[in-house]
Design an enzyme around this catalytic site. Sequence first.
Site, PDB file in Angstrom:
ATOM      1  N   THR A 446      31.765  31.996  45.768  1.00 45.16           N
ATOM      2  CA  THR A 446      31.981  31.520  44.882  1.00 45.16           C
ATOM      3  C   THR A 446      33.479  30.909  44.742  1.00 45.16           C
ATOM      4  OG1 THR A 446      31.208  33.464  43.544  1.00 45.16           O
ATOM      5  CG2 THR A 446      33.044  32.417  42.295  1.00 45.16           C
ATOM      6  N   ASP A 505      31.919  30.254  35.756  1.00 49.57           N
ATOM      7  CA  ASP A 505      32.976  30.396  36.636  1.00 49.57           C
ATOM      8  C   ASP A 505      33.951  29.282  36.880  1.00 49.57           C
ATOM      9  OD1 ASP A 505      31.736  32.952  36.813  1.00 49.57           O
ATOM     10  OD2 ASP A 505      31.914  32.858  39.064  1.00 49.57           O
ATOM     11  N   ASP A 532      31.824  33.760  31.919  1.00 49.12           N
ATOM     12  CA  ASP A 532      32.785  34.147  33.013  1.00 49.12           C
ATOM     13  C   ASP A 532      33.779  33.112  33.312  1.00 49.12           C
ATOM     14  OD1 ASP A 532      31.742  36.763  32.623  1.00 49.12           O
ATOM     15  OD2 ASP A 532      30.720  36.679  34.278  1.00 49.12           O
ATOM     16  N   ARG A 593      34.840  40.506  29.456  1.00 47.95           N
ATOM     17  CA  ARG A 593      34.193  41.597  30.035  1.00 47.95           C
ATOM     18  C   ARG A 593      34.948  42.068  31.233  1.00 47.95           C
ATOM     19  NH1 ARG A 593      28.102  39.962  32.406  1.00 47.95           N
ATOM     20  NH2 ARG A 593      28.709  38.050  33.440  1.00 47.95           N
ATOM     21  N   TRP A 595      35.749  42.857  34.901  1.00 48.46           N
ATOM     22  CA  TRP A 595      35.306  42.450  36.266  1.00 48.46           C
ATOM     23  C   TRP A 595      35.963  43.483  37.188  1.00 48.46           C
ATOM     24  CZ3 TRP A 595      36.655  38.171  39.994  1.00 48.46           C
ATOM     25  CH2 TRP A 595      35.858  38.066  41.036  1.00 48.46           C
TER      26      TRP A 595
END
Length: 678
Positions: A446, A505, A532, A593, A595
């Site tokens: 990522t 992302d 996200d 949310r 992480w």
Amino acid sequence: MTAAVGLAYGTVFGVFGQDARPEASAAGTATGTAAGTATGTASGTAAWTDDVADGFASVDALGQKGTYGGRDGRTVTVRTQADLEKYATAAEPYVIVVAGTITMNPKGKEIKVASDKTIVGSGTSGHIVGGGFFLGQGVHNVIIRNLTIRDSYHGTWNDKEHDWDAVQMDGAHHVWIDHNDLRHMADGLIDSRKDTTYVTVSWNRLSDNNKTFGIGWTENVTADLTIHHNWFHETEQRNPSTDNVAHAHLYNNYLQDVPGTDITTAYGNYARGGTRMVLENSYFQGLRNPVTKDTTAAVVQRGNVFSGTSGRNESGGTAFDPRAYYDYTLDRAADVPALLRSGAGPRAAIGTANALAAEATTLTVAKDGTGRYTSVQKAVDAVPAGNTARVVIAVKPGTYRETVKVPATKPHITIQGTGASRKDTVIVFGNAAGTPKPDGSGTYGTGGSATVAVEADDFQARNLTVSNDFDEARNQHLNGHQAVALRTAADRIVLDGVIVSGDQDTLLLDTASKDALGRVHMSNSYVIGNVDFIFGRATAVIDRSVITLKKRWNGTSAGYVTAPSTPAHRKGFLITRSTVNGDVSAGTFHLGRPWHAGGDATLDPQTTVRDTSLSAAVRTAPWTDMGGFSWKDDRFAEYRNTGPGSGPAGTDRPHLTDAQAAGQEPADWLGGWTPTAG
């Protein structure tokens, strides 16, 4: 992060409109308080001193090649009326930075500005109270920018005794009035009179006034004006009133009559006499008589939105083609209210300079070879390790398909697009977490997928787009569709006037290590994505920006705005005075949310969304669990949000109390760091 459903990437700019940059030209590269501690002393130059006008003010005519103000002269900082008047009336060119509040004496005084001047507020601190500026016959090449000019009101609403304007122009030409807050004056906020021409009025807030913006006071039909991206609200008349104007080009303005207030707008845009007006992609909300014209005038309308308006809405006749005079880019009319609420008026990044600015090294990048370097990474590579002064990498318009890494050893770097729009300069690449590395050593992961990765403190990005255009539809076989556009892993990061675009992302706001501090301030910007797409463990403020929600690669609507992984003793994400919207289905997006990266139960993720407009896309229960961790065990809250996606407090929707909100302001997040201090 845990992979979610893959997403398709469309165009670089997604769904937010053709150009979202809240400014007519490049933002400054140097920031901080204005240099020069003594009143009237010379200060260091910054990139905003090179900004030039767009629209009719950019046209070469009457012996003047566009409008650039005092950029060829010294930059001085003033804090008193005497010094302001000294430099504004001088024969030679000056950039005059107003650093504080100057109260005019006597009340109503209008300083007679001479040609070749830029008068600019230092960030949001430059206020002119009880007076304004006068540009007389033949005065030309003047910029009035980033100021708050207010409060000459003398107690009579329809005041015919006191001709006290914020800006009055009688026979001037080539004037740019940009990013000002003009309000509560005895007479006009702007009066453009007696054949004043080649004027552009852009990105201003005009409010709390009767006779707001009048154009005319002449029998001649010769004047040319461009009026774009201005927010008129709580203004009764002349919004503007345009009398005998040869070419009046009005676009992307927001005219708003707020119900239940003491001020009711009598009419909106008015074309009088021999005026020829082109009116495009503006947004009229709640007005009576939004567009009015005389039988002798011509108004060509296209692309405007009228919400809750009544009365006269007129068009007819033949006007002109603005593109025959200059190039311009339209925003979607539907985006205009959010765009101007966040972008009109004074900005912290304009009019500021510091000692580093005078010493700054500028490295130019251009794909066509006209710069010193042909890629952004080559310019970064040229910066010496351990540099202590700011280095500005000025990137000319173009699409730069490359990855860029700013290593930790190279602080004080600014990457600045030099185009008229932040859309003009694009750094883009298409790696994803699951993309194999060319050397066969595995996949990028990522963090490694980032188009631009910043590991150096005191980094700034301005007036450009950073994008990840990984095509999920064509790469369903890959395991790992996270595709980062911008990754920051450092402290004191400034992102101003940028677009960060992707799908899953998009924006990774990280720190150098779990125990390291990483503060980020993002303003007047766009973040685009769907899963996200704002995530990480940094302490970040996103202020006066637009968060744009995108559909997934298969056309479905569902996603999560934030996924913080905040350490327990730190602040997480603060989204304030912003807008969350997008072309997605109602009730399909969570605000966030938790992480818990790597299953770390010691983390205490935090997102606060406050004073922000939420579209109907936001779920009524805006927070949700992640990876087996309940959001209710972490720190998620709202405060004073508005819009169809907002809702009352409840067990699934915690709101801060007023006392709690007092401790969740940007200053609380940034811990003594002032983002405008370069």
